[in-house]
Design a protein around this motif. Structure first.
Motif, PDB file in Angstrom:
ATOM      1  N   GLU A  37       0.883  -1.271  -0.058  1.00  0.00           N
ATOM      2  CA  GLU A  37      -0.033  -0.065   0.151  1.00  0.00           C
ATOM      3  C   GLU A  37       0.637   1.231  -0.309  1.00  0.00           C
ATOM      4  O   GLU A  37       1.737   1.326   1.010  1.00  0.00           O
ATOM      5  CB  GLU A  37      -0.934   0.027   1.270  1.00  0.00           C
ATOM      6  CG  GLU A  37      -1.711   1.338   1.331  1.00  0.00           C
ATOM      7  CD  GLU A  37      -2.595   1.283   2.519  1.00  0.00           C
ATOM      8  OE1 GLU A  37      -3.057   2.301   2.790  1.00  0.00           O
ATOM      9  OE2 GLU A  37      -3.033   0.055   3.054  1.00  0.00           O
ATOM     10  N   VAL A  38       0.895   2.003  -0.845  1.00  0.00           N
ATOM     11  CA  VAL A  38       1.716   3.098  -1.202  1.00  0.00           C
ATOM     12  C   VAL A  38       0.701   4.465  -1.055  1.00  0.00           C
ATOM     13  O   VAL A  38      -0.278   4.594  -1.656  1.00  0.00           O
ATOM     14  CB  VAL A  38       2.056   3.518  -2.311  1.00  0.00           C
ATOM     15  CG1 VAL A  38       3.007   4.373  -2.681  1.00  0.00           C
ATOM     16  CG2 VAL A  38       2.943   1.883  -2.660  1.00  0.00           C
ATOM     17  N   ARG A  39       0.912   5.168   0.358  1.00  0.00           N
ATOM     18  CA  ARG A  39       0.472   6.550   0.638  1.00  0.00           C
ATOM     19  C   ARG A  39       1.261   7.613   0.031  1.00  0.00           C
ATOM     20  O   ARG A  39       2.471   7.695   0.290  1.00  0.00           O
ATOM     21  CB  ARG A  39      -0.112   6.410   1.989  1.00  0.00           C
ATOM     22  CG  ARG A  39      -1.028   5.531   2.366  1.00  0.00           C
ATOM     23  CD  ARG A  39      -1.037   5.387   3.920  1.00  0.00           C
ATOM     24  NE  ARG A  39      -1.702   4.378   4.486  1.00  0.00           N
ATOM     25  CZ  ARG A  39      -1.918   4.147   5.820  1.00  0.00           C
ATOM     26  NH1 ARG A  39      -1.552   5.238   6.625  1.00  0.00           N
ATOM     27  NH2 ARG A  39      -2.538   3.140   6.280  1.00  0.00           N
ATOM     28  N   LEU A  40       0.655   8.599  -0.569  1.00  0.00           N
ATOM     29  CA  LEU A  40       1.168   9.681  -1.056  1.00  0.00           C
ATOM     30  C   LEU A  40       0.205  11.059  -0.517  1.00  0.00           C
ATOM     31  O   LEU A  40      -0.742  10.943  -0.029  1.00  0.00           O
ATOM     32  CB  LEU A  40       1.071   9.884  -2.728  1.00  0.00           C
ATOM     33  CG  LEU A  40       2.140   8.856  -3.360  1.00  0.00           C
ATOM     34  CD1 LEU A  40       1.496   9.032  -4.884  1.00  0.00           C
ATOM     35  CD2 LEU A  40       3.551   9.315  -3.387  1.00  0.00           C
ATOM     36  N   PRO A  41       0.913  12.218  -0.500  1.00  0.00           N
ATOM     37  CA  PRO A  41       0.286  13.308  -0.026  1.00  0.00           C
ATOM     38  C   PRO A  41      -0.891  13.687  -0.875  1.00  0.00           C
ATOM     39  O   PRO A  41      -0.946  13.228  -2.010  1.00  0.00           O
ATOM     40  CB  PRO A  41       1.300  14.490   0.002  1.00  0.00           C
ATOM     41  CG  PRO A  41       2.685  13.896  -0.171  1.00  0.00           C
ATOM     42  CD  PRO A  41       2.482  12.576  -0.687  1.00  0.00           C
ATOM     43  N   GLY A  42      -1.767  14.303  -0.147  1.00  0.00           N
ATOM     44  CA  GLY A  42      -3.090  14.659  -1.126  1.00  0.00           C
ATOM     45  C   GLY A  42      -3.955  13.271  -0.908  1.00  0.00           C
ATOM     46  O   GLY A  42      -4.901  13.453  -1.749  1.00  0.00           O
ATOM     47  N   SER A  43      -3.822  12.619   0.183  1.00  0.00           N
ATOM     48  CA  SER A  43      -4.959  11.207   0.257  1.00  0.00           C
ATOM     49  C   SER A  43      -4.858  10.338  -1.131  1.00  0.00           C
ATOM     50  O   SER A  43      -5.869   9.874  -1.292  1.00  0.00           O
ATOM     51  CB  SER A  43      -6.093  11.658   0.511  1.00  0.00           C
ATOM     52  OG  SER A  43      -6.305  12.368   1.615  1.00  0.00           O
ATOM     53  N   LEU A  44      -3.677  10.354  -1.562  1.00  0.00           N
ATOM     54  CA  LEU A  44      -3.491   9.335  -2.948  1.00  0.00           C
ATOM     55  C   LEU A  44      -3.206   7.967  -2.513  1.00  0.00           C
ATOM     56  O   LEU A  44      -2.041   8.152  -1.667  1.00  0.00           O
ATOM     57  CB  LEU A  44      -2.448  10.003  -3.844  1.00  0.00           C
ATOM     58  CG  LEU A  44      -2.999  11.379  -4.620  1.00  0.00           C
ATOM     59  CD1 LEU A  44      -1.998  11.701  -5.437  1.00  0.00           C
ATOM     60  CD2 LEU A  44      -4.281  11.363  -5.326  1.00  0.00           C
ATOM     61  N   VAL A  45      -3.773   7.110  -2.638  1.00  0.00           N
ATOM     62  CA  VAL A  45      -3.392   5.618  -2.316  1.00  0.00           C
ATOM     63  C   VAL A  45      -3.237   4.801  -3.378  1.00  0.00           C
ATOM     64  O   VAL A  45      -4.370   4.675  -4.294  1.00  0.00           O
ATOM     65  CB  VAL A  45      -4.307   5.015  -1.268  1.00  0.00           C
ATOM     66  CG1 VAL A  45      -4.002   3.696  -0.868  1.00  0.00           C
ATOM     67  CG2 VAL A  45      -4.538   6.064  -0.062  1.00  0.00           C
ATOM     68  N   THR A  46      -2.138   3.967  -3.370  1.00  0.00           N
ATOM     69  CA  THR A  46      -2.357   3.001  -4.478  1.00  0.00           C
ATOM     70  C   THR A  46      -1.926   1.569  -4.043  1.00  0.00           C
ATOM     71  O   THR A  46      -0.915   1.426  -3.076  1.00  0.00           O
ATOM     72  CB  THR A  46      -0.993   3.544  -5.421  1.00  0.00           C
ATOM     73  OG1 THR A  46      -1.378   4.673  -6.060  1.00  0.00           O
ATOM     74  CG2 THR A  46      -0.847   2.305  -6.567  1.00  0.00           C
ATOM     75  N   LEU A  47      -2.598   0.586  -4.267  1.00  0.00           N
ATOM     76  CA  LEU A  47      -2.416  -0.922  -3.737  1.00  0.00           C
ATOM     77  C   LEU A  47      -1.660  -1.525  -4.796  1.00  0.00           C
ATOM     78  O   LEU A  47      -2.159  -1.629  -6.219  1.00  0.00           O
ATOM     79  CB  LEU A  47      -3.676  -1.292  -3.614  1.00  0.00           C
ATOM     80  CG  LEU A  47      -4.696  -0.645  -2.420  1.00  0.00           C
ATOM     81  CD1 LEU A  47      -5.866  -1.406  -2.128  1.00  0.00           C
ATOM     82  CD2 LEU A  47      -3.968  -0.534  -1.000  1.00  0.00           C
ATOM     83  N   CYS A  48      -0.506  -2.252  -4.489  1.00  0.00           N
ATOM     84  CA  CYS A  48      -0.092  -3.289  -5.587  1.00  0.00           C
ATOM     85  C   CYS A  48       0.139  -4.608  -4.973  1.00  0.00           C
ATOM     86  O   CYS A  48       0.131  -4.786  -3.840  1.00  0.00           O
ATOM     87  CB  CYS A  48       1.412  -2.697  -5.631  1.00  0.00           C
ATOM     88  SG  CYS A  48       1.554  -1.090  -6.325  1.00  0.00           S
TER      89      CYS A  48
END
Length: 168
Positions: free
Chosen positions: A127-138
């Motif tokens: 689970e990759v979390r970025l600023p601005g509430s951006l989440v990417t699941l790999c």
């Protein structure tokens, strides 16, 4: 000497006030790497209320789960909101050591970044979390895709603040 100095500099950059942390340029889609078997997709972020929360900066950029104390949700949320960091949460139980080793090597060289094992039921192996509430699941570790996600941030200014909420 350079191999030792770069991880040290990356950790110092994360821990020393975060004066030149990256910020999100735009909402970037999930990264893609056509030569990879790893697939990633955008996901809804969890909403975390920081009202009255206490936080502190992590002492390391990589946690393997054997540490007595690892960053909590408020610590991670502070990194995302105030330091424009990238946070990678990995599923220690279902991710092979052969995938964790490259993740550990990659996170060491990233600025304003931390990787740690999930303490709850993981939503995905990565689970990759970025600023601005951006989440990417790999569904695995792909350094090219992690690089693309990390590079969706640009360096900018952040407000000066201490190492913990008690110093503000």
């Amino acid at each position: 000497m350079i191999r030792i100095a770069l991880p040290t500099l990356a950790l110092i950059a994360l821990l020393t006030g975060c004066v030149a942390a990256p910020e999100v340029v735009s909402e970037s889609p999930a990264a893609s790497n056509p030569t990879s078997d790893v697939s990633c997709e955008r996901a809804e972020p969890e909403v975390i209320d920081m009202t009255g929360a206490t936080w502190q900066h992590p002492q390391s950029s990589f946690y393997d789960g054997t540490e007595e104390v690892i960053p909590g949700e408020y610590d991670l949320e502070h990194l995302l909101r105030s330091d424009n960091a990238i946070v990678v949460i990995y599923d220690r139980e279902n991710l092979p050591d052969a995938a964790i080793a490259p993740l550990q090597g990659w996170i060491t060289y990233e600025t304003a970044a931390v990787a740690l094992p999930s303490t709850d039921e993981p939503r995905a192996p990565i689970e990759v979390r970025l600023p601005g509430s951006l989440v990417t699941l790999c569904d695995g570790v792909d350094i090219i895709q992690l690089d693309a996600l990390s590079q969706s941030r640009t360096f900018g200014e952040v407000e000066e603040h201490g190492e913990s909420s008690e110093e503000e």
